[in-house]
Design a protein around this motif. Sequence first.
Motif, mmCIF file in Angstrom:
data_model
loop_
_atom_site.group_PDB
_atom_site.id
_atom_site.type_symbol
_atom_site.label_atom_id
_atom_site.label_comp_id
_atom_site.label_asym_id
_atom_site.label_seq_id
_atom_site.Cartn_x
_atom_site.Cartn_y
_atom_site.Cartn_z
ATOM 1 N N ASP A 260 -8.312 -4.212 -9.488
ATOM 2 C CA ASP A 260 -7.523 -3.232 -10.250
ATOM 3 C C ASP A 260 -8.342 -2.604 -11.380
ATOM 4 N N LEU B 217 0.862 -1.175 0.000
ATOM 5 C CA LEU B 217 0.000 0.000 0.000
ATOM 6 C C LEU B 217 0.904 1.233 0.000
ATOM 7 N N ALA C 245 -2.760 3.754 -3.289
ATOM 8 C CA ALA C 245 -2.939 2.668 -4.252
ATOM 9 C C ALA C 245 -2.345 1.389 -3.684
ATOM 10 N N PHE C 246 -2.995 0.277 -4.003
ATOM 11 C CA PHE C 246 -2.456 -1.044 -3.678
ATOM 12 C C PHE C 246 -1.700 -1.571 -4.901
ATOM 13 N N LYS D 24 -4.556 -6.819 2.182
ATOM 14 C CA LYS D 24 -4.746 -5.370 2.169
ATOM 15 C C LYS D 24 -4.769 -4.790 3.583
ATOM 16 N N LYS E 131 -2.119 -2.110 4.978
ATOM 17 C CA LYS E 131 -2.529 -0.842 5.588
ATOM 18 C C LYS E 131 -1.821 -0.640 6.927
ATOM 19 N N GLU F 211 -4.120 -1.065 -8.026
ATOM 20 C CA GLU F 211 -5.503 -0.709 -7.683
ATOM 21 C C GLU F 211 -5.517 0.672 -7.053
ATOM 22 N N THR F 212 -6.030 1.641 -7.792
ATOM 23 C CA THR F 212 -6.125 2.999 -7.255
ATOM 24 C C THR F 212 -7.234 3.011 -6.225
ATOM 25 N N TYR F 213 -6.868 3.208 -4.974
ATOM 26 C CA TYR F 213 -7.864 3.077 -3.913
ATOM 27 C C TYR F 213 -8.516 4.407 -3.575
ATOM 28 N N SER F 214 -7.747 5.480 -3.657
ATOM 29 C CA SER F 214 -8.316 6.813 -3.444
ATOM 30 C C SER F 214 -7.380 7.795 -4.118
ATOM 31 N N TRP G 222 -9.398 -8.125 -4.778
ATOM 32 C CA TRP G 222 -8.450 -7.332 -5.559
ATOM 33 C C TRP G 222 -9.209 -6.714 -6.725
#
Length: 422
Positions: free
Chosen positions: A238, A5, A104-105, A143, A147, A97-100, A236
Amino acid sequence: MMIALVDVNNFYASCEKMFNPALKNKPVVVLSNNDGCVIARSDEARTLGIKMGTPAFTISQLVDDHNVQVFSSNYTLYGSMSNRVITILKSFVESVETYSIDEAFLNLDGLKYKDLFLLGIEIREKIMSHTGLPVSIGIAPTKALAKMANRFAKKNRKEIGVHAATEQQNIDALLKVTDVNDIWGIGPQYQKLLHNNGFNTAADFVNAPEEWVRVNMTVVAQRLLHELKGIQAVKWEDVPPPRKNICTSRSFGTQLTSYTELKQPVAAHAATCARKLRQEGSCATKVYVFIETNPFRAEDKQYHTAVTIPLTVPTNSTMEIIKFALRGLAMIYKPGYKYQKAGVMVLDIVSQTAIQLSLFDTRDRGKDQRLMKAIDDTNKYFGDNAVRYAVQSSDQKWHLRRMHLSPRYTTNIDEVMKVKAN
DNA sequence: TCTGGGGTCCTAGGACCC
DNA sequence: TCTGGGGTCCTAGGACCC
């Protein structure tokens, strides 16, 4: 699986600092829409005791005493910086994976790096040298654990900025030093519940009986429990799943009372929702409208209400969505209140291509679509809202306050930085 | 006197995230 | 004077159907 992360430290405040060297080592805060409350602060501002979510007017003394630099939020700038960071991440890893806007993950499986910690260091340095933004990186098998590792890196490995918990012993150590309220997915209510039942650290929580967790904290926390045990329970993603709802709402610059005044923000929000729908090629099947008074003004009569209006045929036509939103407003408006906020939500979104025509539909949709496209294209060229609909007046009464806005350094040619060379 | 059971859909509210 | 905005998921309860 092994997951990293990556998130930008104090993202909005860091963006402001990046473009203005004079802000180095100065306390910086960024305010929410309407310059309402603090949504980002630099380390220096945090040290002064300025909390997230604090109403801006309560810190005016601190601002004066310590020369705190205050900014209205500049989402155009932050969005463009965010894109740059994501581009760099994709240069290291295929699956991101754009989380916010600021995190990103990364899926680290199958990378040729022997030491993932060193990969983290490399990513961090590249982002710093290419964008000037400081990031923290946590690496772990799920995840939730990534975090947690990230938070540890930020708090306890500040100089390095990277923490890897890839072996069980590192994970156990991490769980032991993390309080339950610092677990991703545990908010104030669950924190209270857990503390009351003797679970204080993440290590305590991991050993909680699964059935007790499910009954008292729903299956969401049960999944979390699995994640902390190293079993993947959060998908997951993405490729982001299609959105189910889109909401546009704002507090007003001043309070509004009349129906006529309220029609303007409601129509504007409806138009924004419709534009967002068209941008992602989808249509809504319901329109939801709400209005509310200011709950912080105890001396005022309070009223908040909403209505959902089903549409016969899913649509993304601005005119239609405005029409239904205003119909909703007429249903819920009551005179005699000081309204502070209005919003429009479009619900149950479906793909544009999957719409079944209704027998009762009399509207010429082809014509609507051609008009919408013309308006979108014009606004793309001349800037948003160059073309508006009649009901969206240019009256500024309900509009935002943005007293401290920084320039759009990266997206508007008139506002890029100028370097004097003489 | 006895008063079903199973299913769906919808809504409101609560919890969380950034 | 001034307290953000945009999301997701889950659950409980009511309406309704057969």
